[in-house]
Design a protein around this motif. Structure first.
Motif, PDB file in Angstrom:
ATOM      1  N   GLN A  83       0.951  -1.238  -0.159  1.00 54.64           N
ATOM      2  CA  GLN A  83       0.003  -0.070   0.055  1.00 54.64           C
ATOM      3  C   GLN A  83       0.886   1.055   0.017  1.00 54.64           C
ATOM      4  O   GLN A  83       2.089   1.165   0.366  1.00 54.64           O
ATOM      5  N   VAL A  84       0.228   2.369  -0.265  1.00 51.59           N
ATOM      6  CA  VAL A  84       0.805   3.729  -0.433  1.00 51.59           C
ATOM      7  C   VAL A  84       0.420   4.573   0.694  1.00 51.59           C
ATOM      8  O   VAL A  84      -0.803   4.790   0.668  1.00 51.59           O
ATOM      9  N   GLN A  85       1.133   5.091   1.256  1.00 47.44           N
ATOM     10  CA  GLN A  85       0.874   6.454   2.209  1.00 47.44           C
ATOM     11  C   GLN A  85       1.261   7.620   1.568  1.00 47.44           C
ATOM     12  O   GLN A  85       2.459   7.624   1.266  1.00 47.44           O
ATOM     13  N   LEU A  86       0.554   8.801   1.766  1.00 47.23           N
ATOM     14  CA  LEU A  86       1.007  10.062   0.883  1.00 47.23           C
ATOM     15  C   LEU A  86       0.752  11.264   1.940  1.00 47.23           C
ATOM     16  O   LEU A  86      -0.022  10.969   2.790  1.00 47.23           O
ATOM     17  N   ALA A  87       1.706  12.151   1.400  1.00 46.82           N
ATOM     18  CA  ALA A  87       1.931  13.188   2.471  1.00 46.82           C
ATOM     19  C   ALA A  87       2.097  14.502   1.570  1.00 46.82           C
ATOM     20  O   ALA A  87       3.323  14.787   1.029  1.00 46.82           O
ATOM     21  N   GLU A  88       1.103  15.510   1.722  1.00 45.12           N
ATOM     22  CA  GLU A  88       1.555  16.822   0.603  1.00 45.12           C
ATOM     23  C   GLU A  88       2.120  17.625   1.621  1.00 45.12           C
ATOM     24  O   GLU A  88       1.945  17.649   2.909  1.00 45.12           O
ATOM     25  N   SER A  89       2.706  18.752   1.093  1.00 41.38           N
ATOM     26  CA  SER A  89       3.268  19.662   1.550  1.00 41.38           C
ATOM     27  C   SER A  89       3.595  20.853   0.660  1.00 41.38           C
ATOM     28  O   SER A  89       3.421  20.588  -0.650  1.00 41.38           O
ATOM     29  N   GLY A  90       3.870  21.929   1.104  1.00 40.22           N
ATOM     30  CA  GLY A  90       4.031  23.114   0.045  1.00 40.22           C
ATOM     31  C   GLY A  90       2.893  24.027   0.087  1.00 40.22           C
ATOM     32  O   GLY A  90       3.287  25.283  -0.644  1.00 40.22           O
TER      33      GLY A  90
ATOM     34  N   CYS B 167       4.480  15.969  -2.611  1.00 44.78           N
ATOM     35  CA  CYS B 167       3.743  14.599  -2.358  1.00 44.78           C
ATOM     36  C   CYS B 167       4.657  13.486  -2.080  1.00 44.78           C
ATOM     37  O   CYS B 167       5.342  12.911  -2.763  1.00 44.78           O
ATOM     38  N   ALA B 168       4.992  13.432  -0.564  1.00 44.91           N
ATOM     39  CA  ALA B 168       6.003  12.288  -0.294  1.00 44.91           C
ATOM     40  C   ALA B 168       5.137  10.875  -0.420  1.00 44.91           C
ATOM     41  O   ALA B 168       4.187  10.823   0.669  1.00 44.91           O
ATOM     42  N   ALA B 169       5.558   9.802  -0.939  1.00 46.21           N
ATOM     43  CA  ALA B 169       5.150   8.643  -0.867  1.00 46.21           C
ATOM     44  C   ALA B 169       6.111   7.557  -0.124  1.00 46.21           C
ATOM     45  O   ALA B 169       6.943   7.677  -0.015  1.00 46.21           O
ATOM     46  N   SER B 170       5.352   6.943   0.578  1.00 48.91           N
ATOM     47  CA  SER B 170       5.881   5.613   1.401  1.00 48.91           C
ATOM     48  C   SER B 170       6.017   4.293   0.397  1.00 48.91           C
ATOM     49  O   SER B 170       5.024   4.384  -0.616  1.00 48.91           O
ATOM     50  N   GLY B 171       6.644   3.531   0.508  1.00 48.34           N
ATOM     51  CA  GLY B 171       6.516   2.375  -0.253  1.00 48.34           C
ATOM     52  C   GLY B 171       7.883   2.343  -1.229  1.00 48.34           C
ATOM     53  O   GLY B 171       7.885   3.018  -1.616  1.00 48.34           O
ATOM     54  N   ARG B 172       8.139   1.001  -1.539  1.00 42.53           N
ATOM     55  CA  ARG B 172       9.152   0.834  -2.848  1.00 42.53           C
ATOM     56  C   ARG B 172       8.173   0.768  -4.021  1.00 42.53           C
ATOM     57  O   ARG B 172       8.915   0.573  -5.103  1.00 42.53           O
ATOM     58  N   THR B 173       6.824   0.727  -4.244  1.00 39.61           N
ATOM     59  CA  THR B 173       6.105   0.636  -5.466  1.00 39.61           C
ATOM     60  C   THR B 173       5.701   1.764  -5.724  1.00 39.61           C
ATOM     61  O   THR B 173       4.649   1.757  -6.919  1.00 39.61           O
TER      62      THR B 173
ATOM     63  N   TYR C 128      -5.338  21.044  -1.687  1.00 40.67           N
ATOM     64  CA  TYR C 128      -4.942  20.283  -2.736  1.00 40.67           C
ATOM     65  C   TYR C 128      -4.441  18.828  -2.231  1.00 40.67           C
ATOM     66  O   TYR C 128      -3.915  18.594  -1.182  1.00 40.67           O
ATOM     67  N   TYR C 129      -4.863  17.914  -3.038  1.00 42.62           N
ATOM     68  CA  TYR C 129      -4.624  16.413  -2.478  1.00 42.62           C
ATOM     69  C   TYR C 129      -3.596  15.768  -3.721  1.00 42.62           C
ATOM     70  O   TYR C 129      -3.994  15.954  -4.866  1.00 42.62           O
ATOM     71  N   CYS C 130      -2.745  14.860  -3.059  1.00 46.00           N
ATOM     72  CA  CYS C 130      -2.088  14.017  -3.992  1.00 46.00           C
ATOM     73  C   CYS C 130      -2.723  12.599  -3.887  1.00 46.00           C
ATOM     74  O   CYS C 130      -3.183  12.236  -2.740  1.00 46.00           O
ATOM     75  N   ALA C 131      -2.891  11.968  -4.749  1.00 45.28           N
ATOM     76  CA  ALA C 131      -3.483  10.663  -5.096  1.00 45.28           C
ATOM     77  C   ALA C 131      -2.677   9.840  -5.836  1.00 45.28           C
ATOM     78  O   ALA C 131      -1.872   9.982  -6.685  1.00 45.28           O
ATOM     79  N   ALA C 132      -2.946   8.292  -5.567  1.00 47.75           N
ATOM     80  CA  ALA C 132      -1.898   7.367  -6.112  1.00 47.75           C
ATOM     81  C   ALA C 132      -3.232   5.948  -6.347  1.00 47.75           C
ATOM     82  O   ALA C 132      -3.906   5.800  -5.401  1.00 47.75           O
ATOM     83  N   ARG C 133      -2.831   5.549  -7.462  1.00 46.97           N
ATOM     84  CA  ARG C 133      -3.717   4.292  -7.958  1.00 46.97           C
ATOM     85  C   ARG C 133      -2.745   3.365  -8.400  1.00 46.97           C
ATOM     86  O   ARG C 133      -1.857   3.592  -9.265  1.00 46.97           O
TER      87      ARG C 133
ATOM     88  N   TRP D 289      -4.760   8.316  -0.582  1.00 43.59           N
ATOM     89  CA  TRP D 289      -4.877  10.038  -0.603  1.00 43.59           C
ATOM     90  C   TRP D 289      -3.909  10.454   0.501  1.00 43.59           C
ATOM     91  O   TRP D 289      -4.084  10.022   1.437  1.00 43.59           O
ATOM     92  N   GLY D 290      -3.385  11.818   0.444  1.00 45.13           N
ATOM     93  CA  GLY D 290      -2.933  12.450   1.331  1.00 45.13           C
ATOM     94  C   GLY D 290      -3.865  13.187   2.161  1.00 45.13           C
ATOM     95  O   GLY D 290      -5.031  13.171   1.609  1.00 45.13           O
ATOM     96  N   GLN D 291      -3.541  13.951   3.207  1.00 41.05           N
ATOM     97  CA  GLN D 291      -4.307  14.863   3.972  1.00 41.05           C
ATOM     98  C   GLN D 291      -4.622  15.994   3.437  1.00 41.05           C
ATOM     99  O   GLN D 291      -5.800  16.504   3.820  1.00 41.05           O
ATOM    100  N   GLY D 292      -4.072  16.691   2.418  1.00 39.69           N
ATOM    101  CA  GLY D 292      -4.268  17.709   1.803  1.00 39.69           C
ATOM    102  C   GLY D 292      -3.641  18.958   2.236  1.00 39.69           C
ATOM    103  O   GLY D 292      -3.029  18.929   3.351  1.00 39.69           O
ATOM    104  N   THR D 293      -3.357  19.809   1.375  1.00 39.86           N
ATOM    105  CA  THR D 293      -2.638  20.932   1.798  1.00 39.86           C
ATOM    106  C   THR D 293      -3.199  22.321   1.345  1.00 39.86           C
ATOM    107  O   THR D 293      -3.800  22.236   0.032  1.00 39.86           O
ATOM    108  N   GLN D 294      -3.422  23.179   2.080  1.00 41.22           N
ATOM    109  CA  GLN D 294      -4.301  24.482   1.841  1.00 41.22           C
ATOM    110  C   GLN D 294      -3.429  25.255   0.802  1.00 41.22           C
ATOM    111  O   GLN D 294      -2.458  25.824   1.240  1.00 41.22           O
ATOM    112  N   VAL D 295      -3.908  25.738  -0.293  1.00 44.42           N
ATOM    113  CA  VAL D 295      -3.408  26.649  -1.129  1.00 44.42           C
ATOM    114  C   VAL D 295      -4.557  28.126  -1.152  1.00 44.42           C
ATOM    115  O   VAL D 295      -5.545  27.878  -1.508  1.00 44.42           O
TER     116      VAL D 295
END
Length: 123
Positions: A1-8, A22-28, A94-99, A113-119
């Motif tokens: 699985q993938v965990q995501l975290a937005e910043s900026g 968008c920082a992602a965890s996991g090798r995949t 703004y949200y980063c997402a992956a599939r 999905w990440g938690q989102g970052t406010q712009v």
């Protein structure tokens, strides 16, 4: 699985720029299709940009074409959204997402999905 975290995210004046990460965890992470979405206050979540696993194919919402640029660095498990010439209409979370599935611009197709970052863009 993938965990995501937005910043900026942050507060900028109209015409300014921000770069979201968008920082992602996991090798995949390199196997995922990556997308950026945003949700303005009182609005539904909408597609902003997407990118294929290799980064060779991109797509953008009409509202951001020519201003935003999606990229990824698979070696760093990180995706990016460069936002230029920002407008007040770009104000949103703004949200980063992956599939791991195929190409999609539909939020419901993205499992991670990440938690989102406010712009916030001042006019």
């Amino acid at each position: 699985q993938v965990q995501l975290a937005e910043s900026g995210g942050g507060l900028v004046q109209a015409g300014g720029s921000l770069r979201l990460s968008c920082a992602a965890s996991g090798r995949t992470f390199s196997n995922t299709h990556m997308g950026w979405f945003r949700q303005a206050l009182g609005k539904e979540r909408e597609f902003v940009a997407r990118m294929s696993p290799s980064g060779g194919t991109t797509d953008y919402a009409d509202s951001v074409k020519g201003r935003f640029s999606i990229s990824r660095d698979n070696a760093k498990n990180t995706g990016y959204l460069q936002m230029n010439r920002l407008k007040s209409e770009d104000t949103a979370v703004y949200y980063c997402a992956a599939r791991y599935g195929g190409w999609s611009s539909r939020p419901d197709d993205y499992a991670y999905w990440g938690q989102g970052t406010q712009v916030t863009v001042s006019s």
